[in-house]
Design a protein around this motif. Structure first.
Motif, PDB file in Angstrom:
ATOM      1  N   GLU A   3       0.861  -1.184   0.000  1.00  0.00           N
ATOM      2  CA  GLU A   3       0.000   0.000   0.000  1.00  0.00           C
ATOM      3  C   GLU A   3       0.895   1.232   0.000  1.00  0.00           C
ATOM      4  OE1 GLU A   3      -3.994   1.334  -0.086  1.00  0.00           O
ATOM      5  OE2 GLU A   3      -3.259  -0.719  -0.043  1.00  0.00           O
ATOM      6  N   THR A  57      -4.108   6.791  -2.613  1.00  0.00           N
ATOM      7  CA  THR A  57      -3.686   5.454  -2.202  1.00  0.00           C
ATOM      8  C   THR A  57      -3.532   4.600  -3.450  1.00  0.00           C
ATOM      9  OG1 THR A  57      -5.945   4.615  -1.896  1.00  0.00           O
ATOM     10  CG2 THR A  57      -4.868   5.584   0.029  1.00  0.00           C
ATOM     11  N   ARG A  59      -2.505   0.562  -4.439  1.00  0.00           N
ATOM     12  CA  ARG A  59      -2.193  -0.794  -4.009  1.00  0.00           C
ATOM     13  C   ARG A  59      -1.455  -1.490  -5.145  1.00  0.00           C
ATOM     14  NH1 ARG A  59      -6.591  -3.774  -0.727  1.00  0.00           N
ATOM     15  NH2 ARG A  59      -5.831  -2.155   0.662  1.00  0.00           N
TER      16      ARG A  59
END
Length: 97
Positions: A3, A57, A59
């Motif tokens: 992450e 964010t 991933r």
């Protein structure tokens, strides 16, 4: 998985429209760079943000995908746009999940 979290602060001349365009450029990276599992970005609405205005964010499949992301030309183009519109500070956190 990894992450990658980034929060951005802009100068006083950066408009919400410019920040919204930056969000779209960042979200588009999912289709342009391999190894991204998910990407989210948005304008901050919290009063607790210490002046940071935009959050991201990403991933990644693994650390290698994160390492390839940084120098990727599409990522660098998005970073250039952020700087062009008045990026003054950022905080980055990366961790495995």
């Amino acid at each position: 998985m990894v992450e990658h979290i980034v929060i951005f602060k802009f100068n006083g001349t950066t408009t919400v429209e410019q920040q919204t365009e930056a969000i779209q450029k960042l979200k588009n990276l999912k289709n342009e760079i391999s190894g991204i599992v998910d990407i989210q970005a948005g304008l901050n609405f919290s009063e607790r943000s210490q002046g940071f205005q935009l959050g991201l964010t990403v991933r990644f499949e693994d650390k290698q995908a994160l390492e390839a992301y940084g120098p990727h030309e599409k990522h660098q183009a998005a970073v250039s746009y952020l700087e062009e519109i008045g990026l003054t500070d950022k905080i980055v956190v990366d961790f495995e999940i």
